[in-house]
Motif scaffolding. Structure first.
Motif, PDB file in Angstrom:
ATOM      1  N   PRO A 148      -4.379  21.693  -3.389  1.00 40.27           N
ATOM      2  CA  PRO A 148      -5.417  21.148  -2.511  1.00 40.27           C
ATOM      3  C   PRO A 148      -5.390  21.831  -1.144  1.00 40.27           C
ATOM      4  N   GLY A 149      -6.546  21.846  -0.479  1.00 41.89           N
ATOM      5  CA  GLY A 149      -6.624  22.471   0.846  1.00 41.89           C
ATOM      6  C   GLY A 149      -5.603  21.877   1.803  1.00 41.89           C
ATOM      7  N   SER A 150      -5.103  20.697   1.487  1.00 45.44           N
ATOM      8  CA  SER A 150      -4.159  19.979   2.351  1.00 45.44           C
ATOM      9  C   SER A 150      -2.712  20.185   1.931  1.00 45.44           C
ATOM     10  N   MET A 151      -2.426  21.177   1.077  1.00 42.14           N
ATOM     11  CA  MET A 151      -1.090  21.262   0.459  1.00 42.14           C
ATOM     12  C   MET A 151       0.052  21.461   1.458  1.00 42.14           C
ATOM     13  N   ILE A 172       4.173   2.247  -8.278  1.00 46.46           N
ATOM     14  CA  ILE A 172       4.587   3.206  -7.244  1.00 46.46           C
ATOM     15  C   ILE A 172       5.379   4.321  -7.926  1.00 46.46           C
ATOM     16  N   ILE A 173       4.859   5.530  -7.805  1.00 43.69           N
ATOM     17  CA  ILE A 173       5.485   6.677  -8.469  1.00 43.69           C
ATOM     18  C   ILE A 173       6.734   7.064  -7.669  1.00 43.69           C
ATOM     19  N   THR A 174       7.888   7.084  -8.346  1.00 43.47           N
ATOM     20  CA  THR A 174       9.132   7.352  -7.615  1.00 43.47           C
ATOM     21  C   THR A 174       9.811   8.654  -8.051  1.00 43.47           C
ATOM     22  N   ALA A 186       0.168  17.378   2.298  1.00 39.37           N
ATOM     23  CA  ALA A 186       0.028  16.346   1.257  1.00 39.37           C
ATOM     24  C   ALA A 186       1.280  16.313   0.377  1.00 39.37           C
ATOM     25  N   THR A 187       1.584  15.109  -0.143  1.00 36.98           N
ATOM     26  CA  THR A 187       2.817  14.945  -0.928  1.00 36.98           C
ATOM     27  C   THR A 187       2.535  15.016  -2.431  1.00 36.98           C
ATOM     28  N   MET A 188       3.591  15.232  -3.175  1.00 35.50           N
ATOM     29  CA  MET A 188       3.465  15.254  -4.638  1.00 35.50           C
ATOM     30  C   MET A 188       3.042  13.878  -5.157  1.00 35.50           C
ATOM     31  N   TYR A 243       0.856  -1.194   0.000  1.00 34.74           N
ATOM     32  CA  TYR A 243       0.000   0.000   0.000  1.00 34.74           C
ATOM     33  C   TYR A 243       0.885   1.234   0.000  1.00 34.74           C
ATOM     34  N   PRO A 244       1.043   1.907  -1.169  1.00 34.61           N
ATOM     35  CA  PRO A 244       1.840   3.129  -1.172  1.00 34.61           C
ATOM     36  C   PRO A 244       1.129   4.204  -0.355  1.00 34.61           C
ATOM     37  N   ARG A 245       1.914   5.033   0.317  1.00 28.92           N
ATOM     38  CA  ARG A 245       1.306   6.074   1.163  1.00 28.92           C
ATOM     39  C   ARG A 245       2.204   7.315   1.184  1.00 28.92           C
ATOM     40  N   GLY A 246       1.548   8.483   1.000  1.00 32.07           N
ATOM     41  CA  GLY A 246       2.259   9.750   1.162  1.00 32.07           C
ATOM     42  C   GLY A 246       1.963  10.263   2.560  1.00 32.07           C
ATOM     43  N   ALA A 247       1.163  11.363   2.640  1.00 33.21           N
ATOM     44  CA  ALA A 247       0.850  11.934   3.955  1.00 33.21           C
ATOM     45  C   ALA A 247      -0.422  11.333   4.557  1.00 33.21           C
ATOM     46  N   GLY A 248      -1.137  10.498   3.808  1.00 39.34           N
ATOM     47  CA  GLY A 248      -2.363   9.887   4.331  1.00 39.34           C
ATOM     48  C   GLY A 248      -3.507  10.878   4.474  1.00 39.34           C
ATOM     49  N   THR A 249      -3.504  11.948   3.669  1.00 38.82           N
ATOM     50  CA  THR A 249      -4.580  12.952   3.800  1.00 38.82           C
ATOM     51  C   THR A 249      -5.737  12.694   2.830  1.00 38.82           C
ATOM     52  N   ASN A 250      -5.677  11.574   2.099  1.00 41.80           N
ATOM     53  CA  ASN A 250      -6.742  11.360   1.105  1.00 41.80           C
ATOM     54  C   ASN A 250      -8.090  11.155   1.789  1.00 41.80           C
ATOM     55  N   LEU A 251      -9.139  11.420   1.014  1.00 38.31           N
ATOM     56  CA  LEU A 251     -10.489  11.392   1.573  1.00 38.31           C
ATOM     57  C   LEU A 251     -11.344  10.320   0.911  1.00 38.31           C
ATOM     58  N   CYS A 280      -4.629  12.491  -8.520  1.00 34.44           N
ATOM     59  CA  CYS A 280      -4.921  13.588  -9.452  1.00 34.44           C
ATOM     60  C   CYS A 280      -5.696  14.689  -8.715  1.00 34.44           C
ATOM     61  N   SER A 281      -5.088  15.188  -7.652  1.00 36.42           N
ATOM     62  CA  SER A 281      -5.760  16.188  -6.814  1.00 36.42           C
ATOM     63  C   SER A 281      -6.127  17.435  -7.594  1.00 36.42           C
ATOM     64  N   GLY A 282      -7.164  18.067  -7.092  1.00 41.66           N
ATOM     65  CA  GLY A 282      -7.541  19.378  -7.619  1.00 41.66           C
ATOM     66  C   GLY A 282      -7.120  20.421  -6.611  1.00 41.66           C
ATOM     67  N   GLY A 283      -7.995  21.378  -6.383  1.00 38.14           N
ATOM     68  CA  GLY A 283      -7.649  22.394  -5.392  1.00 38.14           C
ATOM     69  C   GLY A 283      -8.401  23.669  -5.666  1.00 38.14           C
TER      70      GLY A 283
HETATM   71  C1  LIG Z   1      -8.129  19.252   5.061  1.00 45.40           C
HETATM   72  C2  LIG Z   1      -8.039  18.548   3.724  1.00 45.40           C
HETATM   73  C3  LIG Z   1      -8.251  19.297   2.571  1.00 45.40           C
HETATM   74  C4  LIG Z   1      -8.166  18.671   1.322  1.00 45.40           C
HETATM   75  N1  LIG Z   1      -8.362  19.438   0.205  1.00 45.40           N
HETATM   76  C5  LIG Z   1      -8.286  18.860  -1.012  1.00 45.40           C
HETATM   77  C6  LIG Z   1      -8.515  19.637  -2.182  1.00 45.40           C
HETATM   78  O1  LIG Z   1      -8.789  20.826  -2.127  1.00 45.40           O
HETATM   79  N2  LIG Z   1      -8.421  18.994  -3.374  1.00 45.40           N
HETATM   80  C7  LIG Z   1      -8.112  17.660  -3.471  1.00 45.40           C
HETATM   81  O2  LIG Z   1      -8.036  17.136  -4.580  1.00 45.40           O
HETATM   82  N3  LIG Z   1      -7.889  16.913  -2.380  1.00 45.40           N
HETATM   83  C8  LIG Z   1      -7.963  17.470  -1.154  1.00 45.40           C
HETATM   84  N4  LIG Z   1      -7.751  16.707  -0.036  1.00 45.40           N
HETATM   85  C9  LIG Z   1      -7.452  15.264  -0.210  1.00 45.40           C
HETATM   86  C10 LIG Z   1      -5.945  14.898  -0.182  1.00 45.40           C
HETATM   87  O3  LIG Z   1      -5.236  15.799   0.617  1.00 45.40           O
HETATM   88  C11 LIG Z   1      -5.312  14.852  -1.568  1.00 45.40           C
HETATM   89  O4  LIG Z   1      -5.862  13.793  -2.326  1.00 45.40           O
HETATM   90  C12 LIG Z   1      -3.780  14.668  -1.498  1.00 45.40           C
HETATM   91  O5  LIG Z   1      -3.225  15.014  -2.720  1.00 45.40           O
HETATM   92  C13 LIG Z   1      -3.313  13.299  -1.074  1.00 45.40           C
HETATM   93  O6  LIG Z   1      -1.911  13.359  -0.831  1.00 45.40           O
HETATM   94  P1  LIG Z   1      -1.230  12.427   0.274  1.00 45.40           P
HETATM   95  O7  LIG Z   1       0.240  12.635   0.177  1.00 45.40           O
HETATM   96  O8  LIG Z   1      -1.827  12.657   1.593  1.00 45.40           O
HETATM   97  O9  LIG Z   1      -1.606  10.997  -0.279  1.00 45.40           O
HETATM   98  P2  LIG Z   1      -2.104   9.717   0.525  1.00 45.40           P
HETATM   99  O10 LIG Z   1      -3.379  10.005   1.213  1.00 45.40           O
HETATM  100  O11 LIG Z   1      -0.997   9.180   1.342  1.00 45.40           O
HETATM  101  O12 LIG Z   1      -2.366   8.714  -0.683  1.00 45.40           O
HETATM  102  C14 LIG Z   1      -3.387   8.958  -1.608  1.00 45.40           C
HETATM  103  C15 LIG Z   1      -3.439   7.833  -2.645  1.00 45.40           C
HETATM  104  O13 LIG Z   1      -2.272   7.850  -3.422  1.00 45.40           O
HETATM  105  C16 LIG Z   1      -1.560   6.626  -3.332  1.00 45.40           C
HETATM  106  N5  LIG Z   1      -0.143   6.995  -3.300  1.00 45.40           N
HETATM  107  C17 LIG Z   1       0.494   7.798  -2.419  1.00 45.40           C
HETATM  108  N6  LIG Z   1       1.771   7.958  -2.801  1.00 45.40           N
HETATM  109  C18 LIG Z   1       1.943   7.233  -3.931  1.00 45.40           C
HETATM  110  C19 LIG Z   1       3.037   6.988  -4.800  1.00 45.40           C
HETATM  111  N7  LIG Z   1       4.240   7.525  -4.611  1.00 45.40           N
HETATM  112  N8  LIG Z   1       2.844   6.167  -5.854  1.00 45.40           N
HETATM  113  C20 LIG Z   1       1.638   5.607  -6.096  1.00 45.40           C
HETATM  114  N9  LIG Z   1       0.572   5.800  -5.319  1.00 45.40           N
HETATM  115  C21 LIG Z   1       0.722   6.619  -4.248  1.00 45.40           C
HETATM  116  C22 LIG Z   1      -2.065   5.954  -2.068  1.00 45.40           C
HETATM  117  O14 LIG Z   1      -1.961   4.545  -2.163  1.00 45.40           O
HETATM  118  C23 LIG Z   1      -3.506   6.432  -2.035  1.00 45.40           C
HETATM  119  O15 LIG Z   1      -4.299   5.635  -2.871  1.00 45.40           O
HETATM  120  C24 LIG Z   1      -7.859  17.294   1.228  1.00 45.40           C
HETATM  121  C25 LIG Z   1      -7.657  16.549   2.396  1.00 45.40           C
HETATM  122  C26 LIG Z   1      -7.749  17.167   3.628  1.00 45.40           C
HETATM  123  C27 LIG Z   1      -7.516  16.338   4.856  1.00 45.40           C
END
Ligand SMILES: Cc1cc2nc3c(=O)[nH]c(=O)nc-3n(C[C@H](O)[C@H](O)[C@H](O)COP(=O)(O)OP(=O)(O)OC[C@H]3O[C@@H](n4cnc5c(N)ncnc54)[C@H](O)[C@@H]3O)c2cc1C
Length: 465
Positions: A134-137, A206-208, A140-142, A69-77, A149-152
């Motif tokens: 994204p609101g979580s920038m 896994i995106i590296t 949240a990781t690249m 399970y790849p994971r960045g900051a875990g902020t996904n919804l 494919c986050s928006g914002g």
């Molecule tokens: C307060 C808040 C506001 C937010 N606002 C927005 C917003 O405005 N717009 C928006 O689009 N989202 C928003 N989000 C959702 C979230 O923050 C985004 O989707 C963010 O880009 C996820 O990044 P992350 O690093 O936390 O990824 P994670 O939550 O760690 O992972 C997200 C997904 O990507 C996969 N993944 C992670 N890293 C890799 C990798 N290197 N290679 C392959 N797969 C990978 C994971 O398996 C998972 O499926 C918000 C969340 C919060 C909590």
């Protein structure tokens, strides 16, 4: 539990300090920012530093058929990182180098663990901008944002993450590293694999490494708030502004429930007696920005709204802080905050806003709606309590209706948060079983053992039985 030999192999690849097996540490990886999801801890957490290490970890996982399970900051919804089948969480947080900033070609190359805001801070001295925000920038990781494919907030004018990804390095389920796209503005070689991996939610590879396009930072901006006595006026203004050929960088909405909650939480001076507020920012060349701001003011006035222009940086920052506070503020009202991501064509925004209110009334639920209204991307947020079974049944029915309504209005299940675990059951509603089968074939071709993020987006392996 993983075999002790596997743990030894992982430690020899990564060093013991990058392989975590203590139960209490693993618990932190059993959930993400999504509320109301089942929790599952992984058997092990690994934190590689390089593509070579990711590749070696993936080869080990493939040999022993261990889910990853790849994971960045875990902020996904969308429940995207929950390790449903145990196995291995691969955190990219130590792969956090900005490899290159190339101001001449307007390009940056980063490792996946770079925080989005850090990239923007690094390119700002060159007068450049990486628009997806994204609101979580701030956390949240690249990699996570490319995978989702986050928006914002700037999506209306500047698009979403996929509009900026030019090249990717990806480690496949087999452990092999491959590269697609690159630094050229034009690249039409073969299938568009960069787009396929962007938004693939950790299910295909896994995106590296990520190569992104940057833009010159706009030299001027005007920020306005538009206050409305009814949702219809707000909806008509959104449509009217675009009809008048003004594309603001952002056009965000907050309804009364959201405003009241933010105000109670942060006291930012929002007009809580109003039914809705739009936060609108136009940016670009100073003369154009002034012209566009006056068009926005005319349209809002015509639709019964009152415009306030932020007089200085403090006022602008206060308005954006209010918007960014929306989710944390709503999350304090009830124990469980279920944030959805229904998106409709812009011309249907008023209908969708009214439908969400009606669904909330019918199921007797508190729903606060905010979001990127200029893109038709709304975040109806249900404030509930996951321990109350009867209420949760009503929540599930309301969520079903929200998505049915969005789709019936020509919209989509996800404007930006992805499908993950939370919305996989709705997929056939939008793309049909034929469409789902195409996704499954792609998944099977790239991950025949169903090792990458199983249980997310499309069923694979055992889940199909
Ligand atoms: C307060 C808040 C506001 C937010 N606002 C927005 C917003 O405005 N717009 C928006 O689009 N989202 C928003 N989000 C959702 C979230 O923050 C985004 O989707 C963010 O880009 C996820 O990044 P992350 O690093 O936390 O990824 P994670 O939550 O760690 O992972 C997200 C997904 O990507 C996969 N993944 C992670 N890293 C890799 C990798 N290197 N290679 C392959 N797969 C990978 C994971 O398996 C998972 O499926 C918000 C969340 C919060 C909590």
């Amino acid at each position: 539990m993983l075999d002790a030999r596997v743990i030894r192999t992982l430690k020899s690849i990564l060093g013991s300090e990058n392989v975590v097996t203590a139960k209490e540490d693993l618990l932190c990886y059993s959930f993400d920012a999504t509320a109301g999801m089942p929790e599952h801890a992984p058997d092990v957490l690994v934190t590689p530093h390089s593509t070579e290490q990711v590749s070696a970890v993936m080869k080990t996982a493939a040999r022993h058929r261990i889910p990853v399970y790849p994971r960045g900051a875990g902020t996904n919804l969308s429940g995207g990182t929950i390790p449903l089948r145990g196995g291995l969480v691969l955190s990219t947080l130590k792969m956090n180098k900005i490899i290159e900033i190339d101001p001449e070609n307007l390009i940056a190359v980063v490792q996946p663990g770079v925080v989005i805001q850090h990239l923007n801070e690094a390119v700002a001295p060159y007068g450049l901008l990486y628009p997806p925000d994204p609101g979580s920038m701030a956390t949240a990781t690249m990699g996570g944002s490319v995978a989702e494919c986050s928006g914002g907030l700037r999506g209306l004018k500047y698009g979403v993450t996929r509009d900026y990804v030019m090249g990717l390095e990806v480690v496949l389920a087999s452990g092999e590293a491959v590269r697609f796209g690159g630094k050229t503005v034009k690249n039409v070689t073969a299938y568009d694999m960069v787009r396929l991996f962007t938004g693939s939610e950790g299910t295909l590879g896994i995106i590296t490494e990520i190569t992104v396009r940057l833009i010159p930072a706009p030299p001027a901006r005007v920020t306005m708030s538009a206050i409305f006595k009814d949702l219809t006026g707000a909806g008509r203004s959104i449509e009217g502004i675009i009809k008048n050929k003004v594309i603001p960088a952002t056009m965000e909405i907050m309804d009364r429930v959201t405003m009241e909650t933010v105000e109670n939480h942060a006291r930012v001076g929002l007009p809580i007696q109003a039914e809705a507020i739009l936060l609108i920012e136009v940016d670009g060349i100073p003369e154009v920005v002034q012209k566009e701001a006056s068009i926005v003011q005319e349209v809002v006035a015509k639709n019964g709204g009152e415009v306030r222009v932020a007089a200085n940086d403090q006022e602008r920052d206060r308005l954006w802080a209010a918007r960014r506070e929306a989710l944390p503020a709503l999350a304090q009202k009830r124990p469980t905050t279920i944030l959805e991501d229904a998106t409709v064509p812009r011309s249907k925004i008023t209908e969708m806003l009214l439908a969400i209110q009606e669904i909330g009334r019918r199921y007797n639920l508190i729903i606060g709606t905010f979001g990127h209204a200029g893109d038709g991307n709304l975040h109806p947020t249900i404030l509930t309590d996951a321990r109350d079974r009867e209420e949760m049944e009503r929540v599930h029915k309301a969520v079903d209706e929200i998505f049915k309504t969005a789709i019936s209005l020509g919209g989509t299940l996800s404007g930006e948060h992805g499908i993950g675990l939370a919305k996989s059951r709705y997929l056939p509603w939008e793309i049909g079983t034929g469409g789902v089968n195409v996704l499954k074939k792609i998944k099977e071709a790239l991950d025949p053992q169903c090792l990458l993020n199983p249980g997310k987006m499309v069923a694979c392996g055992e889940d199909q039985k």
